[in-house]
Design a protein around this motif. Sequence first.
Motif, short mmCIF file in Angstrom:
data_model
loop_
_atom_site.label_atom_id
_atom_site.label_comp_id
_atom_site.label_asym_id
_atom_site.label_seq_id
_atom_site.Cartn_x
_atom_site.Cartn_y
_atom_site.Cartn_z
N SER A 160 -0.09 7.23 1.45
CA SER A 160 -1.31 8.02 1.44
C SER A 160 -2.71 7.00 1.68
O SER A 160 -3.51 7.19 2.50
CB SER A 160 -1.61 8.68 0.21
N GLU A 161 -2.38 5.86 0.97
CA GLU A 161 -3.61 4.82 1.41
C GLU A 161 -3.64 4.32 2.67
O GLU A 161 -4.57 3.99 3.36
CB GLU A 161 -3.20 3.61 0.45
N THR A 200 -5.12 7.07 4.90
CA THR A 200 -6.72 6.87 4.92
C THR A 200 -7.05 5.60 5.67
O THR A 200 -7.99 5.92 6.62
CB THR A 200 -7.07 6.76 3.69
N LYS A 201 -6.43 4.68 5.64
CA LYS A 201 -7.03 3.28 6.37
C LYS A 201 -6.90 3.63 7.92
O LYS A 201 -7.83 3.00 8.49
CB LYS A 201 -6.32 2.31 5.62
N MET A 235 0.87 -1.30 0.11
CA MET A 235 0.00 0.05 0.01
C MET A 235 0.88 1.34 0.01
O MET A 235 1.97 1.45 0.60
CB MET A 235 -0.77 -0.05 1.30
N LYS A 236 0.46 2.47 -0.73
CA LYS A 236 1.17 3.75 -0.57
C LYS A 236 0.79 4.21 0.67
O LYS A 236 -0.23 3.85 1.36
CB LYS A 236 0.40 4.57 -1.73
N THR A 254 -0.36 11.59 6.43
CA THR A 254 0.70 10.97 5.56
C THR A 254 1.85 11.33 6.12
O THR A 254 2.93 10.32 6.20
CB THR A 254 0.66 11.59 4.21
#
Length: 326
Positions: free
Chosen positions: A29-30, A33-34, A26-27, A39
């Motif tokens: 940024s992802e 969010t999760k 996963m990035k 970030t």
Amino acid sequence: MADPSPDFQLTRQIHTVLVLHFIEGMKQSEIATKLNLSTSKVNRLIAQGRKLGMVKIDIESPFERLSELEARLVSATALSSAMVTPTVSGNADTKLQQVGKAAANMLMETIRDGDVIAITGGKAVSAVVENLSPERALDVTVVPLTGGVQGKFYTDVNHLVTRMAERLGGKPMLVHAPLFAENTEQRNMLTDMASIKEVFDLARRADVALTGIGSVEPRGSSYYDLNPVPEADRKMLVSMGVTAEFMAHLIGRNGQLADYGLNRRLVALSPEEIRSCRTVIGVAAGPHKARPIQAVLNGDLVNKLVLDEETVTAVLAQMEGTEHAA
């Protein structure tokens, strides 16, 4: 004294971020969010995980065994490096093309603008030439190490020199002379000719030399494409202790020139005359080349070698067997 290690909750959070990033791909940024983080917070957690030694990178190659074989061969010889290709086919031509492609890559990593490249003829060198694909034109000069034999594209060294120069974007210089003179006097006369002497003098100062390693076994040897002789003479060469062909010269098991009259009639540089080259690359494929390769290694005639997995396994087994017998 306060414990400098992070608390359990922070450690678990770092672990979660590291798994999401490095394992699940996963990035940042992802992940933010999760996990409802910023970030920048995710970035700091990853950095902290690295600092704590929680990230270990382990790179595995499906060809690790080849690297081990290369290392074994280099440690047992005077080679500066070796390159081994996987044996994926029992077809000799396919095997040779694989080795040729690997040798072409090695050559491209070795040569520089302004270099002189000296080559022999032969199937192996031909395979290298056909697999050359430079990203840009190179300011190089390509010269032959030997005279040529008409009849087949890979025995005509001038053809290969011209082809290599075309592929690299360089300049060819050719030797217009046969590989075999009728006698020593004719050989000396030919090599003293200004046009031939100029090219051979340049070859002596070459930065890189590329040559095949030939077998002289009675059957299946391309050496006899250069020098067709009766079957009885082929067996005689082997009984004399001749083990390999290198730069068209016949050599014994110890890597020294064989006491054979034909060697004195060759319109070619001798192996000794390329020792000053920065790099001498030998190319060979097939387990029948194991004894010739060992002879070349015994004479320290090359400092880089490209061969296939099956062949290097045979060479190492032969070397270890010889050492054991001693």
